[in-house]
Design an enzyme around this catalytic site. Structure first.
Site, PDB file in Angstrom:
ATOM      1  N   TYR A   3       0.660  -1.447  -0.046  1.00  0.00           N
ATOM      2  CA  TYR A   3       0.285   0.178  -0.285  1.00  0.00           C
ATOM      3  C   TYR A   3       0.851   0.836  -0.165  1.00  0.00           C
ATOM      4  O   TYR A   3       2.027   1.700   0.250  1.00  0.00           O
ATOM      5  CB  TYR A   3      -1.296  -0.135   1.055  1.00  0.00           C
ATOM      6  CG  TYR A   3       0.019   0.585   2.243  1.00  0.00           C
ATOM      7  CD1 TYR A   3       0.311   1.537   2.696  1.00  0.00           C
ATOM      8  CD2 TYR A   3      -0.101  -0.673   2.991  1.00  0.00           C
ATOM      9  CE1 TYR A   3       0.406   2.026   4.287  1.00  0.00           C
ATOM     10  CE2 TYR A   3       1.534  -0.854   4.129  1.00  0.00           C
ATOM     11  CZ  TYR A   3       1.310   0.768   4.738  1.00  0.00           C
ATOM     12  OH  TYR A   3       1.519   1.094   5.826  1.00  0.00           O
TER      13      TYR A   3
ATOM     14  N   PHE B  47       2.282   9.343   4.027  1.00  0.00           N
ATOM     15  CA  PHE B  47       2.166   9.383   4.703  1.00  0.00           C
ATOM     16  C   PHE B  47       3.200   7.689   5.364  1.00  0.00           C
ATOM     17  O   PHE B  47       3.840   8.211   6.326  1.00  0.00           O
ATOM     18  CB  PHE B  47       1.398   9.854   5.895  1.00  0.00           C
ATOM     19  CG  PHE B  47       0.468   8.703   5.298  1.00  0.00           C
ATOM     20  CD1 PHE B  47       0.147   8.060   6.334  1.00  0.00           C
ATOM     21  CD2 PHE B  47      -0.647   9.323   5.450  1.00  0.00           C
ATOM     22  CE1 PHE B  47      -0.795   6.665   6.022  1.00  0.00           C
ATOM     23  CE2 PHE B  47      -1.279   8.092   5.567  1.00  0.00           C
ATOM     24  CZ  PHE B  47      -1.764   6.742   5.496  1.00  0.00           C
ATOM     25  N   ASP B  48       2.868   6.893   4.550  1.00  0.00           N
ATOM     26  CA  ASP B  48       3.520   5.441   4.989  1.00  0.00           C
ATOM     27  C   ASP B  48       3.568   5.022   3.153  1.00  0.00           C
ATOM     28  O   ASP B  48       2.493   5.192   2.511  1.00  0.00           O
ATOM     29  CB  ASP B  48       2.554   5.061   5.990  1.00  0.00           C
ATOM     30  CG  ASP B  48       3.516   3.941   6.534  1.00  0.00           C
ATOM     31  OD1 ASP B  48       4.964   3.342   6.037  1.00  0.00           O
ATOM     32  OD2 ASP B  48       2.845   2.580   7.032  1.00  0.00           O
TER      33      ASP B  48
ATOM     34  N   ILE C 259      -7.084  -0.607  10.974  1.00  0.00           N
ATOM     35  CA  ILE C 259      -8.271   0.465  11.622  1.00  0.00           C
ATOM     36  C   ILE C 259      -9.852   0.127  11.559  1.00  0.00           C
ATOM     37  O   ILE C 259      -9.376  -0.216  10.277  1.00  0.00           O
ATOM     38  CB  ILE C 259      -7.476   1.598  10.671  1.00  0.00           C
ATOM     39  CG1 ILE C 259      -7.399   1.528   9.397  1.00  0.00           C
ATOM     40  CG2 ILE C 259      -6.559   1.844  11.643  1.00  0.00           C
ATOM     41  CD1 ILE C 259      -7.295   2.999   9.212  1.00  0.00           C
TER      42      ILE C 259
ATOM     43  N   TYR D 190      -7.910   7.118  12.381  1.00  0.00           N
ATOM     44  CA  TYR D 190      -6.995   7.726  13.298  1.00  0.00           C
ATOM     45  C   TYR D 190      -7.556   8.770  13.920  1.00  0.00           C
ATOM     46  O   TYR D 190      -6.758   8.803  15.433  1.00  0.00           O
ATOM     47  CB  TYR D 190      -5.454   7.867  12.782  1.00  0.00           C
ATOM     48  CG  TYR D 190      -5.049   6.244  12.320  1.00  0.00           C
ATOM     49  CD1 TYR D 190      -3.989   5.353  13.612  1.00  0.00           C
ATOM     50  CD2 TYR D 190      -4.685   6.457  11.194  1.00  0.00           C
ATOM     51  CE1 TYR D 190      -3.965   4.529  13.501  1.00  0.00           C
ATOM     52  CE2 TYR D 190      -3.655   6.077  11.292  1.00  0.00           C
ATOM     53  CZ  TYR D 190      -3.809   4.461  11.920  1.00  0.00           C
ATOM     54  OH  TYR D 190      -2.805   3.465  10.914  1.00  0.00           O
TER      55      TYR D 190
ATOM     56  N   PHE E 158      -5.853   4.742   0.800  1.00  0.00           N
ATOM     57  CA  PHE E 158      -5.145   3.634   0.496  1.00  0.00           C
ATOM     58  C   PHE E 158      -4.840   2.863  -1.001  1.00  0.00           C
ATOM     59  O   PHE E 158      -6.245   2.998  -1.195  1.00  0.00           O
ATOM     60  CB  PHE E 158      -5.109   2.711   1.634  1.00  0.00           C
ATOM     61  CG  PHE E 158      -4.771   3.193   2.837  1.00  0.00           C
ATOM     62  CD1 PHE E 158      -3.244   2.953   3.827  1.00  0.00           C
ATOM     63  CD2 PHE E 158      -6.034   3.810   4.482  1.00  0.00           C
ATOM     64  CE1 PHE E 158      -3.563   3.117   4.535  1.00  0.00           C
ATOM     65  CE2 PHE E 158      -5.461   3.658   5.124  1.00  0.00           C
ATOM     66  CZ  PHE E 158      -4.337   3.560   5.637  1.00  0.00           C
TER      67      PHE E 158
END
Length: 456
Positions: A171, A181-182, A201, A227, A243
């Site tokens: 992802y 962010f990731d 999540i 989050y 995502f």
């Protein structure tokens, strides 16, 4: 002054001279302006407004794709610069490096920021017109659920993920404005998790249901399913998450192996069983087609004794009841393959494996529990035949020579696929009851003559 200010614009500067009859006349202002004074004003217009004015909006950038616009009760995150009409900065979210987050249209803002923004800063003068330069980063509504956009769905999708499945996927995680962010790609390792059971999540738990192996999809997760207001790490509070995922494989812990036979020869009567010695070729790959290993590329077969633990359990199961010349595909879930650990540098952890197999040779094994059998009647004088020098003792050399002679003439058979010398040595050791390196007639017994221990 009433006449002089008409027609001015913000930041315009005028020098104004006013005669007494249009100023304070023959009376003046006691102690400040003498009677019949001509007045000179250096005027800089700071801002201007009218009680009938409405909010003015100038959109100077709009993304090419704008599938959703703000509605009443949406929660928005935005950056802004707040200035007066003359350009003086009175506040900036950029300077604080934190977005301004609020609901829209329900009275949390000044009417002009629901249409504008409230003068809630202590250094804003009364009656000031405000200018806000706003960049909207994301928005959502507390009633929003996730949204799923399928990017690539394989034509052949025999199975879709369900709650309780274990999924491996790559992802990229971004905010709605595109900020990364990731990324699992940057770690060169898939994200592996059970789905539908709260390990991720809630938005991802839901978004990963119903996917196919090889599918690519975009999952947009509102903050109350992500989050939340607190955020995490470099994810801001109340952020909408995007995502972009690529499903590598998935399985269920209850899965067994899957066998698909592609070809069987006309004569397929002799089937492989436990103890048989097999020679076969294979291609090993992941479910996404990534090749892991190939005996064809190495130019030699892979040889095993079925049921002896020489291959992973799923492969052992997949080679059963197969005839020479048959071609089949065996899909092995990780709990019957290399498990969560995988093989460092070769097989990823928790990977589903695909083996394309062709069986080339089958040598029938011996009955379970036997490493050597006689193909005919056993001589009643067996010990004497082995003890060629007639001294009543059989050494390892004599024993080995005799067993190999029986195998060579077809009178006996050793278990195929194992080290023949080790089998013979173990047979001799079993007969050498007292461990003195020789077997006597009293020690020598055939398997059916051994004392049976029911408790074992």
């Amino acid at each position: 002054m009433d006449q002089a200010l008409v027609g001015m614009c913000v930041n315009e500067r005028r020098f104004v001279t006013i005669p007494p009859n249009l100023a304070y006349g023959s009376e003046g202002v006691s102690g400040v302006i003498p009677p019949n004074s001509v007045l000179h004003f250096d005027v800089l217009l700071m801002d201007i407004w009218n009680s009938e004015d409405q909010v003015q909006i100038q959109t100077y950038f709009k993304p090419p794709s704008c599938p959703r616009t703000i509605q009443v009760s949406d929660f928005v995150r935005y950056h802004y610069n707040g200035t007066f009409l003359d350009g003086t900065l009175f506040d900036s979210s950029h300077n604080r490096m934190k977005t301004y987050d609020t609901y829209v249209g329900i009275g949390w803002l000044i009417p002009g920021m629901d249409k504008g923004l409230l003068g809630m800063w202590k250094d804003i003068p009364g009656q000031a017109s405000l200018v806000f330069d706003v960049a909207l980063l994301d928005l959502h509504n507390p009633k929003d659920s996730i949204s799923v956009e399928n990017k690539v769905v394989p034509e052949n999708c025999e199975r879709r993920s369900q709650s309780g499945d274990f999924l491996r996927y790559h992802y990229n995680g971004t905010l709605l404005d595109g900020t990364l962010f990731d990324s699992s790609y940057s770690r060169n390792h898939t994200f592996d998790t059970y789905i539908g059971q709260g390990y991720v999540i809630p938005g991802m738990d839901e978004g990963l249901l119903g996917v196919c192996i090889g599918e690519r999809r975009r999952i947009v997760v509102p903050p109350h399913l992500g989050y939340g207001e607190e955020g995490r790490g470099n994810i801001p509070g109340s952020a909408v998450l995007v995502f972009d995922i690529h499903v590598i494989d998935f399985h269920n812990p209850s899965d067994s192996i899957s066998i698909t036979s592609h070809y069987k020869p006309p004569d397929c009567s002799v089937l492989s069983k436990k103890g048989d010695y097999l020679k076969y070729h294979y291609n090993a790959s992941l479910l996404d087609g990534t090749l892991l290993d190939s005996t064809w590329n190495l130019g030699k077969t892979y040889n095993i004794v079925l049921g002896s633990g020489q291959v992973v359990l799923g492969m052992d199961m997949g080679l059963r009841e197969m005839c020479v010349g048959e071609k089949r595909t065996v899909i092995i879930p990780p709990h019957l393959g290399y498990g969560e650990a995988g093989v460092d540098g070769e097989v990823p952890g928790s990977a589903v494996l695909v083996f394309d197999i062709e069986l080339l040779e089958l040598v029938s094994g011996l009955p379970e529990g036997y490493m050597f059998i006689w193909n005919g009647e056993v001589s009643p004088n067996l010990f004497e035949e082995i003890d060629k020098d007639g001294n009543g003792e059989v050494l390892l050399e004599e024993f080995s020579e005799y067993i190999h002679a029986q195998v060579a003439t077809g009178k006996g058979k050793l278990a195929p696929g194992f080290n023949a010398e080790m089998i013979v040595k173990n047979m001799f050791t079993n007969q050498d009851r007292n461990g003195d390196g020789k077997v006597t007639a009293e020690e020598f017994k055939l398997k059916d003559q051994e004392t049976k221990h029911d408790e074992l």
